[in-house]
Each structure stands twice: as structure tokens, then as C-alpha cells.
Design a protein around this motif. Structure first.
Motif, mmCIF file in Angstrom:
data_model
loop_
_atom_site.group_PDB
_atom_site.id
_atom_site.type_symbol
_atom_site.label_atom_id
_atom_site.label_comp_id
_atom_site.label_asym_id
_atom_site.label_seq_id
_atom_site.Cartn_x
_atom_site.Cartn_y
_atom_site.Cartn_z
ATOM 1 N N ILE A 33 -6.125 -2.433 -1.295
ATOM 2 C CA ILE A 33 -5.419 -1.306 -1.917
ATOM 3 C C ILE A 33 -6.198 -0.013 -1.719
ATOM 4 O O ILE A 33 -5.618 1.037 -1.426
ATOM 5 N N ASN A 34 -7.516 -0.066 -1.851
ATOM 6 C CA ASN A 34 -8.337 1.134 -1.682
ATOM 7 C C ASN A 34 -8.291 1.686 -0.260
ATOM 8 O O ASN A 34 -8.523 2.876 -0.062
ATOM 9 N N GLN A 35 -7.987 0.844 0.710
ATOM 10 C CA GLN A 35 -7.902 1.298 2.102
ATOM 11 C C GLN A 35 -6.543 1.909 2.426
ATOM 12 O O GLN A 35 -6.381 2.533 3.466
ATOM 13 N N ALA A 36 -5.589 1.750 1.536
ATOM 14 C CA ALA A 36 -4.237 2.271 1.770
ATOM 15 C C ALA A 36 -4.207 3.784 1.558
ATOM 16 O O ALA A 36 -5.082 4.363 0.912
ATOM 17 N N HIS A 37 -3.166 4.399 2.084
ATOM 18 C CA HIS A 37 -2.939 5.824 1.885
ATOM 19 C C HIS A 37 -2.749 6.087 0.390
ATOM 20 O O HIS A 37 -2.175 5.262 -0.330
ATOM 21 N N GLU A 38 -3.219 7.245 -0.062
ATOM 22 C CA GLU A 38 -3.144 7.595 -1.489
ATOM 23 C C GLU A 38 -1.733 7.487 -2.051
ATOM 24 O O GLU A 38 -1.544 7.071 -3.192
ATOM 25 N N ASN A 39 -0.730 7.856 -1.257
ATOM 26 C CA ASN A 39 0.658 7.802 -1.722
ATOM 27 C C ASN A 39 1.137 6.373 -1.971
ATOM 28 O O ASN A 39 2.061 6.167 -2.753
ATOM 29 N N MET A 40 0.537 5.408 -1.300
ATOM 30 C CA MET A 40 0.969 4.017 -1.427
ATOM 31 C C MET A 40 0.237 3.253 -2.529
ATOM 32 O O MET A 40 0.712 2.221 -2.995
ATOM 33 N N LYS A 41 -0.908 3.741 -2.951
ATOM 34 C CA LYS A 41 -1.729 2.998 -3.919
ATOM 35 C C LYS A 41 -0.987 2.652 -5.205
ATOM 36 O O LYS A 41 -1.061 1.500 -5.649
ATOM 37 N N PRO A 42 -0.263 3.587 -5.836
ATOM 38 C CA PRO A 42 0.443 3.201 -7.069
ATOM 39 C C PRO A 42 1.470 2.092 -6.847
ATOM 40 O O PRO A 42 1.584 1.174 -7.669
ATOM 41 N N ARG A 43 2.190 2.153 -5.737
ATOM 42 C CA ARG A 43 3.184 1.103 -5.445
ATOM 43 C C ARG A 43 2.505 -0.234 -5.179
ATOM 44 O O ARG A 43 2.994 -1.276 -5.608
ATOM 45 N N LEU A 44 1.399 -0.202 -4.453
ATOM 46 C CA LEU A 44 0.678 -1.440 -4.169
ATOM 47 C C LEU A 44 0.106 -2.046 -5.452
ATOM 48 O O LEU A 44 0.153 -3.264 -5.647
ATOM 49 N N LYS A 45 -0.417 -1.199 -6.332
ATOM 50 C CA LYS A 45 -0.946 -1.697 -7.606
ATOM 51 C C LYS A 45 0.178 -2.289 -8.453
ATOM 52 O O LYS A 45 -0.001 -3.335 -9.082
ATOM 53 N N ALA A 46 1.328 -1.640 -8.452
ATOM 54 C CA ALA A 46 2.470 -2.166 -9.212
ATOM 55 C C ALA A 46 2.937 -3.499 -8.624
ATOM 56 O O ALA A 46 3.236 -4.443 -9.367
ATOM 57 N N GLN A 47 2.993 -3.570 -7.295
ATOM 58 C CA GLN A 47 3.404 -4.819 -6.649
ATOM 59 C C GLN A 47 2.415 -5.928 -6.958
ATOM 60 O O GLN A 47 2.808 -7.055 -7.259
ATOM 61 N N GLN A 48 1.118 -5.605 -6.926
ATOM 62 C CA GLN A 48 0.116 -6.629 -7.230
ATOM 63 C C GLN A 48 0.210 -7.069 -8.676
ATOM 64 O O GLN A 48 0.058 -8.251 -8.989
ATOM 65 N N SER A 49 0.490 -6.147 -9.569
ATOM 66 C CA SER A 49 0.679 -6.493 -10.975
ATOM 67 C C SER A 49 1.851 -7.455 -11.136
ATOM 68 O O SER A 49 1.780 -8.437 -11.886
ATOM 69 N N HIS A 50 2.918 -7.199 -10.401
ATOM 70 C CA HIS A 50 4.086 -8.080 -10.435
ATOM 71 C C HIS A 50 3.729 -9.462 -9.888
ATOM 72 O O HIS A 50 4.099 -10.489 -10.476
ATOM 73 N N ILE A 51 2.997 -9.504 -8.796
ATOM 74 C CA ILE A 51 2.567 -10.783 -8.210
ATOM 75 C C ILE A 51 1.704 -11.548 -9.210
ATOM 76 O O ILE A 51 1.871 -12.760 -9.398
ATOM 77 N N ASP A 52 0.783 -10.847 -9.870
ATOM 78 C CA ASP A 52 -0.080 -11.498 -10.861
ATOM 79 C C ASP A 52 0.740 -12.067 -12.008
ATOM 80 O O ASP A 52 0.437 -13.144 -12.532
ATOM 81 N N LEU A 53 1.808 -11.360 -12.409
ATOM 82 C CA LEU A 53 2.694 -11.858 -13.463
ATOM 83 C C LEU A 53 3.392 -13.146 -13.012
ATOM 84 O O LEU A 53 3.461 -14.120 -13.767
#
Length: 112
Positions: A33-53
Motif C-alpha cells: 500500500i505504501n508503494q502505491a500512488h497517494e490517490n490510491m492509498k485510501p481505496r487500497l486501505k479500505a479494500q484491505q479492511s474489507h478483506i480482513d473483515l
């Protein structure tokens, strides 16, 4: 982490030291996630949160794998629908995971 342990070492770690395995998993996810573009980080974090759920709902490794497979299939269907009908209001809605109907054990074997 510079190098990823091989599959056998990771499988052994998951079985013998699940806490260390989870820590490695979280670190690898964070690095990606840290290597992703700044604009994508919130979406990636949200997607990972969903995966963790989804993962948290799993009763055992096989059940967790099936839950993740079903979620991926659901998202792929939604993605295909969005590509076919990009301006549909239905495609703009986000349905929380808690409101999705639970899949029965008699799921159609011919689907994906």
C-alpha cells in the motif's frame, strides 16, 4: 523485508507461529500500500479492511478461502456489470458486506 520466504517456510510459519505469520502478512500488505500512488492509498486501505473483515468470518482456512473466493467472484460480477452499463445508478451504490445474503451450502456448482 527484502526477500519473501518461500512457500514451504511460510506454510510452516502459518502452522507453527500464526502470530508471526500474521505480522509478516500485515507488513507485506503495508509495504504494498505504501508503494502505491497517494490517490490510491485510501481505496487500497479500505479494500484491505474489507478483506480482513471477510477473513475474520472464516471458521478455518478452507472456509476462509471459500469466503474470499465468493467475495472475489461477487466483485468480478459487479465489475463486469459496471463495464457493460457504466452509467447505471445501481453500479454506483456500495452495499455493505453485512447486508449481503449468506450463501447456502447448496450453491450452484456450475457458477464460476
Amino acid at each position: 523485508m527484502d526477500t519473501l520466504p518461500n512457500f514451504d517456510d511460510m506454510a510452516k510459519m502459518a502452522k507453527e507461529d500464526p502470530e508471526q505469520f500474521e505480522q509478516l502478512r500485515q507488513q507485506l500488505i503495508e509495504n504494498a500500500i505504501n508503494q502505491a500512488h497517494e490517490n490510491m492509498k485510501p481505496r487500497l486501505k479500505a479494500q484491505q479492511s474489507h478483506i480482513d473483515l471477510v477473513i475474520s468470518r472464516g471458521k478455518n482456512p478452507l472456509h476462509t478461502t471459500m469466503l474470499l473466493r465468493n467475495e472475489l467472484q461477487r466483485q468480478l460480477v459487479r465489475f463486469a456489470e459496471t463495464l457493460q452499463h457504466p452509467y447505471s445508478q445501481e453500479n454506483a451504490e456500495i452495499t455493505p458486506i453485512s447486508s449481503h445474503p449468506k450463501q447456502s451450502e447448496n450453491t450452484d456448482k456450475n457458477s464460476f
